[in-house]
Design a protein around this motif. Structure first.
Motif, PDB file in Angstrom:
ATOM      1  N   GLU A  34     -25.022  25.680 -38.010  1.00  0.00           N
ATOM      2  CA  GLU A  34     -25.184  27.060 -38.469  1.00  0.00           C
ATOM      3  C   GLU A  34     -25.958  27.101 -39.785  1.00  0.00           C
ATOM      4  N   VAL A  35     -25.733  26.135 -40.662  1.00  0.00           N
ATOM      5  CA  VAL A  35     -26.512  26.053 -41.903  1.00  0.00           C
ATOM      6  C   VAL A  35     -27.996  25.877 -41.564  1.00  0.00           C
ATOM      7  N   GLU A  36     -28.298  25.037 -40.591  1.00  0.00           N
ATOM      8  CA  GLU A  36     -29.694  24.835 -40.176  1.00  0.00           C
ATOM      9  C   GLU A  36     -30.300  26.132 -39.638  1.00  0.00           C
ATOM     10  N   ARG A  37     -29.540  26.876 -38.856  1.00  0.00           N
ATOM     11  CA  ARG A  37     -30.024  28.155 -38.326  1.00  0.00           C
ATOM     12  C   ARG A  37     -30.280  29.142 -39.462  1.00  0.00           C
ATOM     13  N   ILE A  38     -29.347  29.214 -40.391  1.00  0.00           N
ATOM     14  CA  ILE A  38     -29.483  30.114 -41.536  1.00  0.00           C
ATOM     15  C   ILE A  38     -30.717  29.756 -42.361  1.00  0.00           C
ATOM     16  N   ALA A  39     -30.964  28.460 -42.554  1.00  0.00           N
ATOM     17  CA  ALA A  39     -32.123  28.019 -43.342  1.00  0.00           C
ATOM     18  C   ALA A  39     -33.431  28.513 -42.727  1.00  0.00           C
ATOM     19  N   LYS A  40     -33.483  28.617 -41.414  1.00  0.00           N
ATOM     20  CA  LYS A  40     -34.697  29.071 -40.732  1.00  0.00           C
ATOM     21  C   LYS A  40     -34.797  30.587 -40.660  1.00  0.00           C
ATOM     22  N   ILE A  63     -30.696  25.642 -50.130  1.00  0.00           N
ATOM     23  CA  ILE A  63     -31.669  25.979 -49.095  1.00  0.00           C
ATOM     24  C   ILE A  63     -32.898  26.549 -49.785  1.00  0.00           C
ATOM     25  N   LYS A  64     -34.047  25.904 -49.558  1.00  0.00           N
ATOM     26  CA  LYS A  64     -35.299  26.376 -50.146  1.00  0.00           C
ATOM     27  C   LYS A  64     -36.426  26.092 -49.174  1.00  0.00           C
ATOM     28  N   ASP A  65     -37.180  27.127 -48.842  1.00  0.00           N
ATOM     29  CA  ASP A  65     -38.319  26.992 -47.926  1.00  0.00           C
ATOM     30  C   ASP A  65     -37.916  26.310 -46.628  1.00  0.00           C
ATOM     31  N   GLU A  66     -36.790  26.734 -46.062  1.00  0.00           N
ATOM     32  CA  GLU A  66     -36.245  26.219 -44.805  1.00  0.00           C
ATOM     33  C   GLU A  66     -35.792  24.761 -44.887  1.00  0.00           C
ATOM     34  N   LYS A  67     -35.748  24.194 -46.083  1.00  0.00           N
ATOM     35  CA  LYS A  67     -35.287  22.816 -46.258  1.00  0.00           C
ATOM     36  C   LYS A  67     -33.878  22.836 -46.827  1.00  0.00           C
ATOM     37  N   ILE A  68     -33.062  21.929 -46.345  1.00  0.00           N
ATOM     38  CA  ILE A  68     -31.661  21.840 -46.759  1.00  0.00           C
ATOM     39  C   ILE A  68     -31.467  20.553 -47.542  1.00  0.00           C
ATOM     40  N   THR A  69     -30.915  20.676 -48.747  1.00  0.00           N
ATOM     41  CA  THR A  69     -30.639  19.517 -49.590  1.00  0.00           C
ATOM     42  C   THR A  69     -29.179  19.560 -49.995  1.00  0.00           C
ATOM     43  N   GLU A  70     -28.477  18.456 -49.791  1.00  0.00           N
ATOM     44  CA  GLU A  70     -27.071  18.414 -50.196  1.00  0.00           C
ATOM     45  C   GLU A  70     -26.975  18.173 -51.700  1.00  0.00           C
TER      46      GLU A  70
END
Length: 84
Positions: A34-40, A63-70
């Motif tokens: 769901e985090v991946e979907r939200i990022a897009k 989340i920045k520019d569709e990229k996810i960083t922990e």
């Protein structure tokens, strides 16, 4: 309520709250998908947190520019036990 709670928002004020709660999931993998979907799909969402209710721990993501960083927050440095 499932084991993994997902919180997301525009600004992460580290205070959390009901308004940031999105949904709960039975597995961490489902919550991360769901985090991946939200990022897009959600341009104004800049952070996500997956909270494990069983272990009382959380993973925080930027989340920045569709990229996810922990985010891996570091604890305050602790002196060595025998440091003088």
């Amino acid at each position: 309520m499932e084991r993994y709670a997902l919180f997301t928002g525009t600004y992460n004020l580290l205070m959390g709250g009901v308004k940031d709660f999105k949904r709960s999931y039975s597995t961490e993998e489902e919550a991360y998908q769901e985090v991946e979907r939200i990022a897009k799909d959600e341009l104004f969402t800049h952070w996500a947190q997956i909270f494990d209710k069983k272990t009382d721990t959380a993973k925080i993501y930027r989340i920045k520019d569709e990229k996810i960083t922990e985010d891996k927050p570091s604890d305050c440095p602790h002196p060595e036990p025998n440091a003088a």
